[in-house]
Design an enzyme around this catalytic site. Sequence first.
Site, short mmCIF file in Angstrom:
data_model
loop_
_atom_site.label_atom_id
_atom_site.label_comp_id
_atom_site.label_asym_id
_atom_site.label_seq_id
_atom_site.Cartn_x
_atom_site.Cartn_y
_atom_site.Cartn_z
N ARG A 70 -7.85 6.93 9.83
CA ARG A 70 -8.48 8.23 10.06
C ARG A 70 -9.99 8.07 10.09
O ARG A 70 -10.55 7.11 9.54
CB ARG A 70 -8.12 9.22 8.93
CG ARG A 70 -6.68 9.73 9.01
CD ARG A 70 -6.38 10.76 7.93
NE ARG A 70 -6.44 10.18 6.63
CZ ARG A 70 -7.46 10.29 5.78
NH1 ARG A 70 -8.52 11.02 6.10
NH2 ARG A 70 -7.44 9.70 4.61
N TYR A 211 -4.58 6.75 16.49
CA TYR A 211 -4.02 6.28 15.23
C TYR A 211 -3.67 7.41 14.26
O TYR A 211 -4.47 8.31 14.01
CB TYR A 211 -5.01 5.35 14.52
CG TYR A 211 -4.32 4.37 13.58
CD1 TYR A 211 -3.87 3.14 14.04
CD2 TYR A 211 -4.10 4.68 12.25
CE1 TYR A 211 -3.22 2.24 13.20
CE2 TYR A 211 -3.45 3.79 11.41
CZ TYR A 211 -3.02 2.58 11.88
OH TYR A 211 -2.37 1.69 11.05
N LYS A 220 -1.83 15.67 9.20
CA LYS A 220 -2.99 16.15 8.45
C LYS A 220 -3.62 17.37 9.13
O LYS A 220 -4.08 18.29 8.47
CB LYS A 220 -4.02 15.03 8.30
CG LYS A 220 -3.47 13.80 7.62
CD LYS A 220 -2.98 14.09 6.22
CE LYS A 220 -1.98 13.07 5.75
NZ LYS A 220 -2.34 12.35 4.55
N HIS A 240 -1.60 17.96 -0.37
CA HIS A 240 -1.40 16.53 -0.09
C HIS A 240 -0.59 15.94 -1.24
O HIS A 240 -1.13 15.24 -2.10
CB HIS A 240 -2.79 15.88 0.03
CG HIS A 240 -2.79 14.48 0.57
ND1 HIS A 240 -3.81 13.58 0.33
CD2 HIS A 240 -1.89 13.81 1.34
CE1 HIS A 240 -3.55 12.44 0.94
NE2 HIS A 240 -2.40 12.54 1.55
N SER A 262 -5.32 9.32 -0.38
CA SER A 262 -4.68 8.40 0.55
C SER A 262 -4.64 6.98 -0.03
O SER A 262 -5.63 6.52 -0.61
CB SER A 262 -5.46 8.39 1.86
OG SER A 262 -5.51 9.71 2.37
N CYS A 264 -3.06 5.87 -2.60
CA CYS A 264 -3.13 5.83 -4.06
C CYS A 264 -1.78 6.04 -4.71
O CYS A 264 -1.69 6.40 -5.89
CB CYS A 264 -4.13 6.85 -4.58
SG CYS A 264 -5.83 6.40 -4.17
N ASP A 287 4.25 12.82 1.23
CA ASP A 287 2.83 12.99 1.59
C ASP A 287 2.35 14.44 1.55
O ASP A 287 1.21 14.69 1.20
CB ASP A 287 2.59 12.40 2.99
CG ASP A 287 1.11 12.17 3.28
OD1 ASP A 287 0.44 11.53 2.46
OD2 ASP A 287 0.63 12.65 4.32
N ARG A 379 0.69 0.42 8.99
CA ARG A 379 1.61 1.50 8.60
C ARG A 379 2.99 1.31 9.20
O ARG A 379 3.16 0.68 10.25
CB ARG A 379 1.05 2.84 9.08
CG ARG A 379 -0.29 3.23 8.45
CD ARG A 379 -0.11 4.21 7.33
NE ARG A 379 -1.35 4.42 6.58
CZ ARG A 379 -1.44 5.28 5.56
NH1 ARG A 379 -0.40 5.99 5.19
NH2 ARG A 379 -2.57 5.41 4.89
P1 GTP Z 1 -1.12 7.73 2.11
O1 GTP Z 1 0.07 7.49 2.96
O2 GTP Z 1 -2.36 7.13 2.66
O3 GTP Z 1 -1.32 9.16 1.77
O4 GTP Z 1 -0.91 6.83 0.76
P2 GTP Z 1 0.03 6.99 -0.52
O5 GTP Z 1 -0.64 7.87 -1.52
O6 GTP Z 1 1.40 7.33 -0.13
O7 GTP Z 1 -0.03 5.50 -1.16
P3 GTP Z 1 1.10 4.37 -1.28
O8 GTP Z 1 2.27 4.82 -2.11
O9 GTP Z 1 1.40 3.88 0.08
O10 GTP Z 1 0.34 3.23 -2.11
C1 GTP Z 1 -0.79 2.57 -1.62
C2 GTP Z 1 -1.05 1.30 -2.35
O11 GTP Z 1 -1.04 1.50 -3.77
C3 GTP Z 1 0.01 0.23 -2.07
O12 GTP Z 1 -0.65 -0.99 -1.87
C4 GTP Z 1 0.83 0.19 -3.32
O13 GTP Z 1 1.40 -1.07 -3.54
C5 GTP Z 1 -0.18 0.56 -4.41
N1 GTP Z 1 0.50 1.23 -5.55
C6 GTP Z 1 1.32 2.29 -5.49
N2 GTP Z 1 1.79 2.64 -6.70
C7 GTP Z 1 1.24 1.76 -7.58
C8 GTP Z 1 1.34 1.59 -9.00
O14 GTP Z 1 2.04 2.32 -9.71
N3 GTP Z 1 0.61 0.58 -9.54
C9 GTP Z 1 -0.17 -0.25 -8.78
N4 GTP Z 1 -0.85 -1.22 -9.40
N5 GTP Z 1 -0.28 -0.13 -7.43
C10 GTP Z 1 0.42 0.86 -6.84
C1 SPV Z 2 -3.47 9.47 4.69
O1 SPV Z 2 -4.49 8.87 5.07
O2 SPV Z 2 -3.48 10.23 3.70
C2 SPV Z 2 -2.19 9.26 5.40
C3 SPV Z 2 -2.22 8.48 6.63
O3 SPV Z 2 -1.16 9.77 4.97
S1 SPV Z 2 -2.74 9.41 8.00
O4 SPV Z 2 -1.56 9.99 8.63
O5 SPV Z 2 -3.39 8.49 8.94
O6 SPV Z 2 -3.62 10.45 7.58
MN MN Z 3 -1.56 10.91 2.98
#
Ligand code: GTP
Ligand code: SPV
Ligand code: MN
Length: 611
Positions: A70, A211, A220, A240, A262, A264, A287, A379
Amino acid sequence: MAYTVAHQTLNEWVQEVVDLCQPDAVHWCDGTVKEYDRLMAKMVAAGKATPLAKRPNSFLFRSSLSDVARVEEHTYISYPDQEQAGPTNNWIEPKRLKKTMLDLYQGCMRGRTMYVIPFSMGAVGSPMAKIGVEITDSAYVVCNMHIMTRVGTPVIKALGTEGEFIRCLHSVGAPLQPGEKDAIWPCATMENKYISHFPDENLVWSYGSGYGGNALLGKKCLALRIASVMARREGWMAEHMLILRLINPQGERYHICGAFPSACGKTNLSMLLPTIPGWRAECIGDDIAWLRIGPDGRLYAINPEAGFFGVAPGTSNESNPAAMGTLKENCIFTNCALTDNGDVWWEKHDNPAPAHAIDWRGQDWTPDSRQPAAHPNARFTAPAAQCPVISPDWEDPEGVPIDILIFGGRRTCVQPLIVEALDWDHGVFLGATAASETTAANIGHVGNLRRDPFAMKPFCGYNMADYFAHWFTMGDRLGDKRPHVFYVNWFQKNADGKWLWPGFGDNSRVLKWMCERVDGNADAQETPIGYMPSIDDLDLTGLDWPMDRIVESLAIDVKAFRAEIADIEQHLAQFGDRLPGRMIKQLQAYKRRLDGQPAQTAASKSLHTAR
Ligand code: GTP
Ligand code: SPV
Ligand code: MN
């Protein structure tokens, strides 16, 4: 035009866009498998997609080097009055922004097919669903929208002759001269990328990027930025947030929503496999949550999406087996590495690094290469229905009743593992002042600490101060049916750079304490930052992890919190007079609580018991 629908306003808008963008052809999407297969086959033939020998009906795409996430710097919330967009959004006056973009849109689809994608956010017919129509010149977008939303004929039927829809116009911004060969991933230069929202008109205009959130406009742009504005108007919330159902050994269910910025941990937490014996979890969404107050006065959540657009690196059978199970077939991968045997790979995958691969840039890669094989924001796009732990109720049109709201972020230090808000208003204060280190989900520096209120900084379609006020109002309306509010941080590290908390499936241990708090069965200590468990209050059965690290994860350094007051004050000051008085009261109470404390205190040393 070759095809029209019964909806006159929609036909007229499509014709307007044809006249403006001048595509070679127009295709109305019916949402069928046949349509998906035909478009994918065309992209494979053109060298834009690589079929994966190892995964049935799955394809890898590589984006252009500059189009990998983004672009918050190029994202606009456009109202006539900048006050309405507020200090956290980029703003250009609508007339000026439209003029700039109309110049860009002029003839921008030459040499391309224009696709009209009628889509529903939320199950078609749900009282919570909203219909959008995305016009795009990207077949990649069409295929992703097939997975991420409900697309095609059922939506056109639901629209009827005058149903309301949100207009979403998208172009990759790369017209073709006659005979010109298309790029593998067409897009515009950075300075010509615009992700624009006109909330007064329920209108999204996106130009120049192919993207993720820049291009899949249901996500979003519609389901957060435009929907947040509709939600305030109509008395609901667009957040979110992941949605999760947790089931204890007695079969009691708890529904949890979690807002983390994002990359996290939302996708991971939403598919959690609890490590505590007897506990189960089901995924409802990873999400976005749309929340409204139901007839019984409780807060109900639906997932408006139909798929996951998840971060690939870090996903493994160890960290997220349910995601790995979701990715077996029928998926799109973007910016992952390609192995020589025709599979995808990324950093921290279960499979060891391949001796040779093609990296996300399309270059030869070996374990000696200094660059990662997959882009950090690579992704997967996967159908939610394929998730092994998807809830049987994930498409329930009425949603699920929420017991627990969690805020959080990624912080290496200061913020402890878990805190419970003292009450709703304190919970709103915690959400409003949430801070997190920036990630690769946006183009820009990674690892900077920034305030990201409610994980909505990049996604709130109006003045954030008014959004805070909306949260207070929702709390008043919910009264004694308010969910409990918590704040978590899975990401603390010790001085040696080691995680303080194991995370992933073990996060269930923290969730269990939350459920017990909801039921009134768990102890907590009142600290200046909220209620906290002592190490004895957490169920650590069977956990093989250094206890001293867990103790450290629950410690609070009052001096460090005091040191951040100035930053919080500055953050809140940007909203000026618009900041709700209740937020100022929370800040004052917080300062008083911190002042009354000795400099160093550990949650594990009982301050006093909250119950
Ligand atoms: P968006 O799709 O961008 O909104 O991201 P998201 O909030 O869904 O994040 P996602 O679950 O994909 O996690 C992103 C990164 O954080 C990955 O590399 C995970 O491995 C890492 N991660 C997720 N949960 C944990 C956790 O409990 N501990 C640690 N150390 N890392 C974590
Ligand atoms: C985020 O960035 O919070 C996502 C990926 O979930 S995107 O769809 O590119 O915004
Ligand atoms: Mn997201």
